[in-house]
Design a protein around this motif. Sequence first.
Motif, PDB file in Angstrom:
ATOM      1  N   ALA A  26       0.834  -1.209   0.000  1.00 38.34           N
ATOM      2  CA  ALA A  26       0.000   0.000   0.000  1.00 38.34           C
ATOM      3  C   ALA A  26       0.859   1.246   0.000  1.00 38.34           C
ATOM      4  O   ALA A  26       0.584   2.212  -0.731  1.00 38.34           O
ATOM      5  CB  ALA A  26      -0.925  -0.003   1.214  1.00 38.34           C
ATOM      6  N   LEU A  27       1.906   1.246   0.803  1.00 33.44           N
ATOM      7  CA  LEU A  27       2.790   2.415   0.909  1.00 33.44           C
ATOM      8  C   LEU A  27       3.459   2.710  -0.423  1.00 33.44           C
ATOM      9  O   LEU A  27       3.564   3.874  -0.840  1.00 33.44           O
ATOM     10  CB  LEU A  27       3.842   2.188   1.986  1.00 33.44           C
ATOM     11  CG  LEU A  27       4.786   3.366   2.259  1.00 33.44           C
ATOM     12  CD1 LEU A  27       4.010   4.587   2.746  1.00 33.44           C
ATOM     13  CD2 LEU A  27       5.859   2.978   3.275  1.00 33.44           C
ATOM     14  N   LYS A  28       3.880   1.662  -1.114  1.00 32.28           N
ATOM     15  CA  LYS A  28       4.525   1.834  -2.427  1.00 32.28           C
ATOM     16  C   LYS A  28       3.608   2.584  -3.388  1.00 32.28           C
ATOM     17  O   LYS A  28       4.021   3.556  -4.040  1.00 32.28           O
ATOM     18  CB  LYS A  28       4.886   0.456  -2.998  1.00 32.28           C
ATOM     19  CG  LYS A  28       5.539   0.501  -4.370  1.00 32.28           C
ATOM     20  CD  LYS A  28       5.680  -0.890  -4.959  1.00 32.28           C
ATOM     21  CE  LYS A  28       4.346  -1.429  -5.465  1.00 32.28           C
ATOM     22  NZ  LYS A  28       4.473  -2.725  -6.189  1.00 32.28           N
ATOM     23  N   TYR A  29       2.352   2.157  -3.455  1.00 29.02           N
ATOM     24  CA  TYR A  29       1.392   2.794  -4.364  1.00 29.02           C
ATOM     25  C   TYR A  29       1.075   4.230  -3.924  1.00 29.02           C
ATOM     26  O   TYR A  29       1.016   5.147  -4.753  1.00 29.02           O
ATOM     27  CB  TYR A  29       0.101   1.977  -4.422  1.00 29.02           C
ATOM     28  CG  TYR A  29       0.191   0.717  -5.233  1.00 29.02           C
ATOM     29  CD1 TYR A  29       0.513   0.756  -6.584  1.00 29.02           C
ATOM     30  CD2 TYR A  29      -0.061  -0.529  -4.654  1.00 29.02           C
ATOM     31  CE1 TYR A  29       0.580  -0.408  -7.342  1.00 29.02           C
ATOM     32  CE2 TYR A  29       0.008  -1.701  -5.407  1.00 29.02           C
ATOM     33  CZ  TYR A  29       0.332  -1.633  -6.742  1.00 29.02           C
ATOM     34  OH  TYR A  29       0.400  -2.782  -7.489  1.00 29.02           O
ATOM     35  N   GLN A  30       0.869   4.441  -2.636  1.00 29.20           N
ATOM     36  CA  GLN A  30       0.497   5.771  -2.150  1.00 29.20           C
ATOM     37  C   GLN A  30       1.615   6.784  -2.380  1.00 29.20           C
ATOM     38  O   GLN A  30       1.362   7.912  -2.811  1.00 29.20           O
ATOM     39  CB  GLN A  30       0.139   5.717  -0.663  1.00 29.20           C
ATOM     40  CG  GLN A  30      -1.216   5.126  -0.357  1.00 29.20           C
ATOM     41  CD  GLN A  30      -2.370   5.979  -0.872  1.00 29.20           C
ATOM     42  OE1 GLN A  30      -2.211   7.143  -1.204  1.00 29.20           O
ATOM     43  NE2 GLN A  30      -3.549   5.394  -0.948  1.00 29.20           N
ATOM     44  N   LEU A  31       2.842   6.407  -2.100  1.00 31.95           N
ATOM     45  CA  LEU A  31       3.969   7.330  -2.282  1.00 31.95           C
ATOM     46  C   LEU A  31       4.174   7.662  -3.760  1.00 31.95           C
ATOM     47  O   LEU A  31       4.503   8.800  -4.114  1.00 31.95           O
ATOM     48  CB  LEU A  31       5.247   6.753  -1.682  1.00 31.95           C
ATOM     49  CG  LEU A  31       5.294   6.662  -0.155  1.00 31.95           C
ATOM     50  CD1 LEU A  31       6.595   6.025   0.310  1.00 31.95           C
ATOM     51  CD2 LEU A  31       5.125   8.045   0.487  1.00 31.95           C
ATOM     52  N   GLU A  32       3.950   6.675  -4.612  1.00 40.25           N
ATOM     53  CA  GLU A  32       4.056   6.905  -6.064  1.00 40.25           C
ATOM     54  C   GLU A  32       3.006   7.916  -6.523  1.00 40.25           C
ATOM     55  O   GLU A  32       3.297   8.835  -7.299  1.00 40.25           O
ATOM     56  CB  GLU A  32       3.884   5.582  -6.817  1.00 40.25           C
ATOM     57  CG  GLU A  32       4.054   5.701  -8.324  1.00 40.25           C
ATOM     58  CD  GLU A  32       3.841   4.383  -9.048  1.00 40.25           C
ATOM     59  OE1 GLU A  32       3.615   4.409 -10.268  1.00 40.25           O
ATOM     60  OE2 GLU A  32       3.894   3.315  -8.380  1.00 40.25           O
TER      61      GLU A  32
END
Length: 332
Positions: free
Chosen positions: A254-260
């Motif tokens: 989830a963090l990967k997608y949100q930061l992107e």
Amino acid sequence: MVNTVFGNDMKQALILAKKGVQLADQLNDKNWQPQFYEMEGRMHANLLQLDSANLFFNKAMKGYKAIDNKRGQASTAFKMAWVLKKYGEYEKAMQKDIYALKLMESIDDKAGICDALTRISNDLTNQNRLEEALVYAKKAIDMAEKNNLTSEFYFVYNNAGDVAIAMNEYLLSLDYFTKANAIAEEQNFGQIYMADIANSQGNALKRLGRYEEAIKYYSSCLAIAKKANYPNAMNTVTANLGEVNLLLGNYKEALKYQLETIQLQEANNDYSNLIENYHHTSTIYSKLNDFESALAYKQKAYDLRDSIGSIESDAKMSELLTKYETEKKRKP
């Protein structure tokens, strides 16, 4: 050629629009110039090149006014409003949409009026004025169905689905999105519309707690958007993949997608849903026990909310719509 390619490859459509602008300018053709300015602006907008989009929309508006093309003015005003929403300037966006509605009414353009009603419904949804948003959504659906405006069916159903989601009517929203999807397939709308509706269907399924199904639709949307060079959809669906993975407890994913998503939005000054994305990122960091980062993103959300001034803006938008409706009642 621009209109045909637009549905399947945004970057190629921009190249063709630029050729059209060049030809119209060389010929100094007052009728074609604003049309191609509007087209190029639309491509820039969907590629999230918002400053370039504004430049061409302003040129288009000036050109349409010079030849008294009211339909062109209204169409361009819709697109200007879309960009303003990206900047978080919702009051100015509603002004543009109401201006466009009045122009479409003045020339009795049924499809244009229907489009305007749909966009104002969306404005109201953004303000969380959901009962009013539903009224306008139903007006748009009625107008489309009574006048057999096949070009508008996709948009009115898609918007009604968004209103239904906001009202927590998730099964109803899925039904509307399914109708919109069928229209897009039947009329061969093109890949960008299929990407948008796949994202919307994913949203309904996510709200229904059907997370794995939602991920399938989101993944489909992302694949189509990449193929069609459609960054606006890429941004939106990447954020949704972040949220659905958060709901599943897949915090690192989830963090990967949100930061992107946040990186892309900040780079493009795209403020639509950015507050929500900051909140989600804060929650993810909290779940990962990184409380310092969680606090930093929570503060980013509050700072952006304050800078947009949503409370004051909502009041002004309410006044704008009331004024329009009052003026309309006074007319014979």
